[in-house]
Write an enzyme that holds these catalytic residues in place. Structure first.
Site, PDB file in Angstrom:
ATOM      1  N   ASP A  31       0.835  -1.206   0.000  1.00  0.00           N
ATOM      2  CA  ASP A  31       0.000   0.000   0.000  1.00  0.00           C
ATOM      3  C   ASP A  31       0.874   1.261   0.000  1.00  0.00           C
ATOM      4  O   ASP A  31       2.006   1.242   0.467  1.00  0.00           O
ATOM      5  CB  ASP A  31      -0.905  -0.028   1.239  1.00  0.00           C
ATOM      6  CG  ASP A  31      -2.127   0.865   1.072  1.00  0.00           C
ATOM      7  OD1 ASP A  31      -2.339   1.398  -0.036  1.00  0.00           O
ATOM      8  OD2 ASP A  31      -2.855   1.028   2.054  1.00  0.00           O
ATOM      9  N   GLY A  32       0.298   2.339  -0.523  1.00  0.00           N
ATOM     10  CA  GLY A  32       0.960   3.644  -0.440  1.00  0.00           C
ATOM     11  C   GLY A  32       1.605   4.116  -1.733  1.00  0.00           C
ATOM     12  O   GLY A  32       2.295   5.141  -1.735  1.00  0.00           O
ATOM     13  N   ASN A  33       1.363   3.402  -2.839  1.00  0.00           N
ATOM     14  CA  ASN A  33       1.947   3.845  -4.117  1.00  0.00           C
ATOM     15  C   ASN A  33       1.455   5.237  -4.507  1.00  0.00           C
ATOM     16  O   ASN A  33       2.240   6.078  -4.966  1.00  0.00           O
ATOM     17  CB  ASN A  33       1.558   2.879  -5.249  1.00  0.00           C
ATOM     18  CG  ASN A  33       2.184   1.512  -5.093  1.00  0.00           C
ATOM     19  OD1 ASN A  33       3.140   1.352  -4.356  1.00  0.00           O
ATOM     20  ND2 ASN A  33       1.634   0.532  -5.790  1.00  0.00           N
ATOM     21  N   TRP A  36       2.936   7.891  -2.249  1.00  0.00           N
ATOM     22  CA  TRP A  36       4.369   8.037  -2.568  1.00  0.00           C
ATOM     23  C   TRP A  36       4.530   8.987  -3.759  1.00  0.00           C
ATOM     24  O   TRP A  36       5.378   9.880  -3.752  1.00  0.00           O
ATOM     25  CB  TRP A  36       4.952   6.665  -2.907  1.00  0.00           C
ATOM     26  CG  TRP A  36       6.403   6.652  -3.273  1.00  0.00           C
ATOM     27  CD1 TRP A  36       7.451   6.479  -2.422  1.00  0.00           C
ATOM     28  CD2 TRP A  36       6.969   6.806  -4.585  1.00  0.00           C
ATOM     29  NE1 TRP A  36       8.637   6.517  -3.123  1.00  0.00           N
ATOM     30  CE2 TRP A  36       8.369   6.717  -4.448  1.00  0.00           C
ATOM     31  CE3 TRP A  36       6.421   7.013  -5.857  1.00  0.00           C
ATOM     32  CZ2 TRP A  36       9.242   6.818  -5.536  1.00  0.00           C
ATOM     33  CZ3 TRP A  36       7.289   7.127  -6.936  1.00  0.00           C
ATOM     34  CH2 TRP A  36       8.682   7.032  -6.771  1.00  0.00           C
ATOM     35  N   ASN A  79     -10.593  -3.360  -6.314  1.00  0.00           N
ATOM     36  CA  ASN A  79      -9.852  -2.337  -7.063  1.00  0.00           C
ATOM     37  C   ASN A  79     -10.496  -1.983  -8.412  1.00  0.00           C
ATOM     38  O   ASN A  79     -10.182  -0.938  -8.995  1.00  0.00           O
ATOM     39  CB  ASN A  79      -8.395  -2.755  -7.305  1.00  0.00           C
ATOM     40  CG  ASN A  79      -7.523  -2.674  -6.065  1.00  0.00           C
ATOM     41  OD1 ASN A  79      -6.534  -3.387  -5.918  1.00  0.00           O
ATOM     42  ND2 ASN A  79      -7.881  -1.783  -5.122  1.00  0.00           N
ATOM     43  N   TRP A  80     -11.442  -2.822  -8.887  1.00  0.00           N
ATOM     44  CA  TRP A  80     -12.131  -2.488 -10.136  1.00  0.00           C
ATOM     45  C   TRP A  80     -12.901  -1.168  -9.992  1.00  0.00           C
ATOM     46  O   TRP A  80     -13.211  -0.518 -10.999  1.00  0.00           O
ATOM     47  CB  TRP A  80     -13.124  -3.592 -10.537  1.00  0.00           C
ATOM     48  CG  TRP A  80     -12.475  -4.879 -10.928  1.00  0.00           C
ATOM     49  CD1 TRP A  80     -12.404  -6.007 -10.174  1.00  0.00           C
ATOM     50  CD2 TRP A  80     -11.808  -5.182 -12.163  1.00  0.00           C
ATOM     51  NE1 TRP A  80     -11.727  -7.000 -10.860  1.00  0.00           N
ATOM     52  CE2 TRP A  80     -11.351  -6.518 -12.087  1.00  0.00           C
ATOM     53  CE3 TRP A  80     -11.539  -4.448 -13.327  1.00  0.00           C
ATOM     54  CZ2 TRP A  80     -10.649  -7.138 -13.109  1.00  0.00           C
ATOM     55  CZ3 TRP A  80     -10.842  -5.073 -14.360  1.00  0.00           C
ATOM     56  CH2 TRP A  80     -10.408  -6.403 -14.237  1.00  0.00           C
ATOM     57  N   ARG A 201      -5.052  -3.023   8.743  1.00  0.00           N
ATOM     58  CA  ARG A 201      -6.161  -3.932   8.417  1.00  0.00           C
ATOM     59  C   ARG A 201      -5.743  -4.880   7.303  1.00  0.00           C
ATOM     60  O   ARG A 201      -4.804  -4.617   6.556  1.00  0.00           O
ATOM     61  CB  ARG A 201      -7.428  -3.157   8.047  1.00  0.00           C
ATOM     62  CG  ARG A 201      -7.236  -2.147   6.951  1.00  0.00           C
ATOM     63  CD  ARG A 201      -8.562  -1.495   6.527  1.00  0.00           C
ATOM     64  NE  ARG A 201      -8.286  -0.414   5.604  1.00  0.00           N
ATOM     65  CZ  ARG A 201      -8.126   0.858   5.946  1.00  0.00           C
ATOM     66  NH1 ARG A 201      -8.270   1.231   7.204  1.00  0.00           N
ATOM     67  NH2 ARG A 201      -7.837   1.777   5.044  1.00  0.00           N
ATOM     68  N   LEU A 202      -6.519  -5.975   7.185  1.00  0.00           N
ATOM     69  CA  LEU A 202      -6.181  -6.999   6.191  1.00  0.00           C
ATOM     70  C   LEU A 202      -6.778  -6.714   4.823  1.00  0.00           C
ATOM     71  O   LEU A 202      -6.314  -7.267   3.822  1.00  0.00           O
ATOM     72  CB  LEU A 202      -6.670  -8.378   6.670  1.00  0.00           C
ATOM     73  CG  LEU A 202      -5.779  -9.111   7.662  1.00  0.00           C
ATOM     74  CD1 LEU A 202      -6.438 -10.424   8.103  1.00  0.00           C
ATOM     75  CD2 LEU A 202      -4.399  -9.412   7.056  1.00  0.00           C
TER      76      LEU A 202
HETATM   77  C1  FPP Z   1      -1.781   0.248  -3.271  1.00  0.00           C
HETATM   78  O1  FPP Z   1      -1.389   1.589  -3.384  1.00  0.00           O
HETATM   79  C2  FPP Z   1      -1.298  -0.520  -4.402  1.00  0.00           C
HETATM   80  C3  FPP Z   1      -2.106  -1.112  -5.322  1.00  0.00           C
HETATM   81  C4  FPP Z   1      -3.580  -1.071  -5.280  1.00  0.00           C
HETATM   82  C5  FPP Z   1      -1.548  -1.846  -6.460  1.00  0.00           C
HETATM   83  C6  FPP Z   1      -0.248  -2.533  -6.226  1.00  0.00           C
HETATM   84  C7  FPP Z   1       0.167  -3.057  -7.526  1.00  0.00           C
HETATM   85  C8  FPP Z   1       1.438  -3.065  -7.979  1.00  0.00           C
HETATM   86  C9  FPP Z   1       2.592  -2.608  -7.163  1.00  0.00           C
HETATM   87  C10 FPP Z   1       1.681  -3.604  -9.350  1.00  0.00           C
HETATM   88  C11 FPP Z   1       1.790  -5.096  -9.299  1.00  0.00           C
HETATM   89  C12 FPP Z   1       2.526  -5.589 -10.449  1.00  0.00           C
HETATM   90  C13 FPP Z   1       2.958  -6.865 -10.642  1.00  0.00           C
HETATM   91  C14 FPP Z   1       3.799  -7.180 -11.809  1.00  0.00           C
HETATM   92  C15 FPP Z   1       2.620  -7.977  -9.700  1.00  0.00           C
HETATM   93  P1  FPP Z   1      -2.518   2.668  -3.441  1.00  0.00           P
HETATM   94  O2  FPP Z   1      -2.783   3.038  -4.866  1.00  0.00           O
HETATM   95  O3  FPP Z   1      -3.721   2.222  -2.686  1.00  0.00           O
HETATM   96  O4  FPP Z   1      -1.809   3.850  -2.705  1.00  0.00           O
HETATM   97  P2  FPP Z   1      -2.477   4.974  -1.786  1.00  0.00           P
HETATM   98  O5  FPP Z   1      -3.091   4.245  -0.614  1.00  0.00           O
HETATM   99  O6  FPP Z   1      -1.323   5.815  -1.396  1.00  0.00           O
HETATM  100  O7  FPP Z   1      -3.487   5.669  -2.643  1.00  0.00           O
END
Ligand code: FPP
Length: 252
Positions: A31-33, A36, A79-80, A201-202
């Site tokens: 989580d956290g992309n 970030w 996530n959809w 959380r899970l």
């Molecule tokens: C959560 O961050 C991350 C995701 C919902 C997706 C994670 C997926 C990847 C890293 C790609 C996977 C790729 C392969 C090849 C297996 P968020 O978007 O919820 O971040 P936020 O909470 O900061 O908004």
């Protein structure tokens, strides 16, 4: 004063012990992309790209540590509901990830598994996922189980359907039987679940299998979760007292 749910000082000081107990199977909620990326003034997509790259770094370190299986939460059934552009971007990342990394993953002895539903996924991506799983099925250095279009409740529903289709009578339904009908049934239950991004959380991840897993949450965003962070999580795991519902021998 530490709050009721805060980590104990003992855990904050935990140091990794290479000869200590090593978790066999580790689950990661990446989580956290998005945060970030936002913190760097970049679009969320850049965060997902960085997050995808980070899987390689953590996987290599997991092999180094001696972890035998990693399950990463790449895309949940929920996530959809994200904006269409973001969903499409995540689909492309998975597809690109397989195309770019499969040769090296195979060469490094990584066995790829998929946990989740393939129905609803584009036929070409379905084909790529099936191909990656088939090509790496005999590898045994580490298993990378990608939870993609995955939901823990959906997984249990799918297991129940399979059990009912097989005509099993109610008296014969056991915990073992349910476990045997989960998506990655040959993996042991996870010992440790790591969640980056600060939540506790899970979120529907491995909810059956995590019954006795140790849970570790770090505020670090997934793209920044590096080798030292993984060792820290394992160190904390090594300091936990796992009782599996029993009491310690010394307290008998
Ligand atoms: C959560 O961050 C991350 C995701 C919902 C997706 C994670 C997926 C990847 C890293 C790609 C996977 C790729 C392969 C090849 C297996 P968020 O978007 O919820 O971040 P936020 O909470 O900061 O908004």
């Amino acid at each position: 004063m530490p709050g009721l749910f805060s980590r104990t000082p003992k855990e904050a000081d935990a140091t990794y012990d290479a000869s200590g107990i090593i978790p066999v199977h580790v689950g990661i909620i990446m989580d956290g992309n998005g945060r970030w990326a936002r913190a760097r003034g970049m679009p969320r997509a850049a965060g997902h790209r960085a997050g995808t790259k980070n899987i390689r770094r953590v996987l290599i370190e997991a092999v180094e540590i001696g972890i035998k299986a990693l399950t990463v939460y790449a895309f949940s059934t929920e996530n959809w509901a994200r904006p269409k552009d973001e969903v499409n971007h995540l689909m492309r990342l998975i597809s690109q990830g397989i195309q770019d990394e499969l040769d090296e993953l195979d060469a490094r002895g990584v066995r790829i598994l998929h946990s989740g539903r393939l129905a609803g996924v584009s036929p070409s991506l379905q084909e790529e996922i099936r191909g990656a799983v088939a090509r790496t099925k005999d590898n045994d250095v580490i298993t990378l189980n990608v939870a993609f279009n995955y939901g823990g409740r959906a997984e249990i529903v799918d297991a129940i359907k399979a059990i009912m289709r097989a005509g099993v009578s109610p008296e014969d339904v056991t915990e073992e039987l349910v476990s045997q009908h989960l998506y990655a049934s040959d993996l042991p239950d996870p010992d440790l679940i790591i969640r980056t991004g600060g939540e506790f959380r899970l979120s529907n991840f491995l909810i059956w299998q995590a019954a006795y897993a140790e849970f570790y949450s770090t505020p670090t965003y997934w793209p920044d979760f590096d080798e030292a962070e993984l060792r820290k999580a394992v160190a904390v795991f090594q300091h936990r007292d796992r009782r599996f519902g029993k009491i310690k021998d010394a307290e008998r």
